[in-house]
Design an enzyme around this catalytic site. Structure first.
Site, mmCIF file in Angstrom:
data_model
loop_
_atom_site.group_PDB
_atom_site.id
_atom_site.type_symbol
_atom_site.label_atom_id
_atom_site.label_comp_id
_atom_site.label_asym_id
_atom_site.label_seq_id
_atom_site.Cartn_x
_atom_site.Cartn_y
_atom_site.Cartn_z
ATOM 1 C CB CYS A 6 14.073 24.062 -3.501
ATOM 2 S SG CYS A 6 15.041 24.967 -2.310
ATOM 3 N N GLY A 24 0.624 -4.554 4.178
ATOM 4 C CA GLY A 24 1.781 -3.753 4.586
ATOM 5 C C GLY A 24 1.325 -2.592 5.436
ATOM 6 C CE1 TYR A 70 2.487 6.286 -5.172
ATOM 7 C CE2 TYR A 70 2.243 6.394 -2.793
ATOM 8 C CZ TYR A 70 2.822 5.834 -3.913
ATOM 9 O OH TYR A 70 3.725 4.827 -3.751
ATOM 10 C CD GLU A 119 2.362 -10.642 -1.023
ATOM 11 O OE1 GLU A 119 3.074 -11.581 -1.388
ATOM 12 O OE2 GLU A 119 2.120 -9.649 -1.754
ATOM 13 C CB SER A 123 -1.656 0.335 -2.226
ATOM 14 O OG SER A 123 -0.714 -0.714 -2.191
HETATM 15 C C1 LIG Z 1 3.133 -7.389 -4.260
HETATM 16 C C2 LIG Z 1 2.737 -6.515 -3.136
HETATM 17 N N1 LIG Z 1 2.259 -7.077 -2.012
HETATM 18 C C3 LIG Z 1 1.890 -6.322 -0.956
HETATM 19 C C4 LIG Z 1 1.988 -4.946 -0.999
HETATM 20 C C5 LIG Z 1 1.580 -4.151 0.204
HETATM 21 O O1 LIG Z 1 0.584 -3.253 -0.062
HETATM 22 P P1 LIG Z 1 -0.072 -2.450 1.164
HETATM 23 O O2 LIG Z 1 1.046 -1.899 1.970
HETATM 24 O O3 LIG Z 1 -0.891 -1.404 0.527
HETATM 25 O O4 LIG Z 1 -0.867 -3.454 1.936
HETATM 26 C C6 LIG Z 1 2.464 -4.317 -2.155
HETATM 27 C C7 LIG Z 1 2.553 -2.846 -2.232
HETATM 28 O O5 LIG Z 1 2.960 -2.235 -3.152
HETATM 29 C C8 LIG Z 1 2.852 -5.129 -3.251
HETATM 30 O O6 LIG Z 1 3.335 -4.578 -4.368
#
Ligand SMILES: Cc1ncc(COP(=O)(O)O)c(C=O)c1O
Length: 468
Positions: free
Chosen positions: A394, A321, A367, A319, A239
């Site tokens: 804390c 996110g 992170y 994908e 990511s």
């Molecule tokens: C399998 C998979 N797809 C997509 C994502 C989405 O990653 P990002 O939000 O960095 O685009 C993740 C994030 O951990 C993931 O593990």
């Protein structure tokens, strides 16, 4: 990325200098381009507005701290990804942030949805998300989760282990269904990102190794299964990645595996998913590529590699996110205490404590993630002062914004706004120190709507079997 301090009496990072990437701004009130959601502006009096509302109105309606999602911006980003990757299947990665409202926005903008737990799948189904447009991930999917997925007819399951193949075959046979499955592979790509968000190097928990041969074995096993419909490969390299180099290597290795599989079985796999991981701007140091540039770059890479392996171009998916849910989100906090801590040698650091912290955003502690911030309620001429925004928990590592130049006259009651806070913050929130999790509200056209209500102390106490 790891911040260490020297042993001794001063338990802090003893340098009070700004990190190299952080220049002293000429105006600490400025909303730097690219960091803030699309409708975020300073109003005529200097107060920040989001979605057509001053932050004071949002806080009056929703309380503090609060996560604010700019609906127009969220929907716009979702649509931009779908349009830039026309011809691909775009799955929004729900782990970055999911709720009933978000699932509906994603659905309405025409995207598919990636979920990775029974909770996320249940939210999606309850929100009315078409199961055929859902992909299910997870390295340890329970029998309950797989049953719900199979019974509801989710579009695809991304298999992560040999145990899961056996579990799915048994359940598929029992329920009389034959799900579409992809095999998640480990490509060995070292994405240039934090170790905990890099997911395709060899020594970690996800996927089947290509180099070790387990990926090919898993593919052949699924291809021969009466209960699984093998459709392709899945690779996710990590990511907060800013260039296409890692994806190029991952594409080459996955397509080489597809061609080995074709040689071994005569079957051409029809689908390839390249996962998510597209970086966003958290600070002025980050310059993400546009979806259009990424689409262009990734398509060229795939076409080139397919030609090299003599393969037909597979149906492609990805994908994203945080690239969709991160930038539309702004966290609003209220300042409670301010402390100038002496570091020795005449140096000091300003600690600004707010009413949230690592319980609503664990990313800096987990992170070493960097963020930025501004004072949102007003503008001021006070000189920019290197500051650290910290939470109320804390833990010394309870840091929200490690280094930021805020106006030197920050005072109790000021509102601090943190941009790009929509992804992996509220979705990873905890109740550390018995802290109720903040609300998430949507803002649009001058209206606030609740996306997730604020948790109350009563919600937490209700879990405690030792209390009346
Ligand atoms: C399998 C998979 N797809 C997509 C994502 C989405 O990653 P990002 O939000 O960095 O685009 C993740 C994030 O951990 C993931 O593990």
């Amino acid at each position: 990325m790891t911040h260490m301090h020297v042993a001794g009496s001063i338990h802090a990072d003893v340098s009070s200098a700004a990190p190299v990437w952080l220049d002293r701004p000429t105006d600490a009130n400025a909303l730097v381009d690219g960091l803030w959601s699309g409708t975020t502006v300073r109003g005529p009096g200097g107060e920040m507005h989001v979605g057509g509302l001053p932050v004071s109105d949002i806080l009056a309606q929703a309380g503090s701290p609060v996560y604010v999602i700019d609906e127009i911006d969220f929907r716009g980003r979702a649509l931009t990804w779908a349009q830039a990757f026309a011809g691909w299947k775009v799955y929004y990665a729900g782990k970055s942030f999911l709720s009933g409202t978000i699932a509906r926005w994603v659905f309405e903008e025409g995207l598919n949805l990636d979920v990775c737990s029974l909770g996320e799948l249940t939210v999606a189904l309850r929100a009315g998300f078409d199961p055929a447009r859902i992909g299910l991930h997870g390295n340890n999917k329970s029998e309950d989760l797989l049953r719900v997925a199979l019974q509801s007819g989710v579009g695809r399951i991304i298999i992560d282990s040999a145990d899961e193949i056996a579990r799915l075959e048994r359940l598929g046979s029992e329920l009389g269904v034959r799900p579409d499955v992809l095999i998640r592979v480990t490509t060995g790509v070292e994405a240039h990102t934090h170790e905990y968000i890099a997911t395709a190097h060899e020594d970690q928990k996800f996927g089947f190794s290509i180099a070790g041969g387990q990926a090919l074995v898993a593919l052949v096993r699924c291809q021969g299964s009466a209960h699984l419909n093998l459709v392709g490969l899945h690779s996710h390299i990590g990511s907060q990645i800013f260039d296409t180099n890692g994806f190029e290597v991952a594409a080459r290795r996955t397509l080489r595996l597809m061609s080995q599989f074709k040689e071994a079985t005569g079957v051409t796999l029809p689908e390839l998913d390249l996962g998510g991981g597209f970086g966003i701007a958290y600070t002025i140091d980050d310059s993400p590529a546009t979806p259009a540039d990424l689409a262009h770059g990734l398509s060229e890479i795939i076409e080139h590699e397919c030609r090299a392996f003599g393969l037909d171009k597979p149906m492609l998916s990805l994908e994203p996110g945080r690239a969709i849910s991160g930038p539309p989100g702004t966290a609003l906090y209220t300042v409670g205490t301010i402390k100038d801590v002496e570091l020795g040698g005449g140096q000091s650091r300003r600690y600004i404590s707010v009413d949230g912290g690592m319980s609503d955003n664990i990313r800096p502690a987990l992170y070493a993630a960097e963020y930025s911030a501004v004072v949102a309620g007003r503008v001021t001429d006070a000189p920019p002062t290197l500051s650290r925004v910290v939470g109320l928990h804390c833990e010394g590592g309870d840091i929200l914004v490690r280094d930021v130049f805020l106006p030197g006259d920050v005072r109790i009651g000021d509102v601090i706004a943190v941009p790009a806070a929509g992804a992996y913050s509220r979705s990873m929130a905890s109740n550390y120190n018995h802290t109720p999790r903040p609300a998430v509200v949507g803002v649009r056209d001058g209206k606030v709507s609740v996306i997730l209500r604020r948790e109350t102390l009563d919600d937490l106490l209700a879990l405690d079997a030792g209390l009346d």
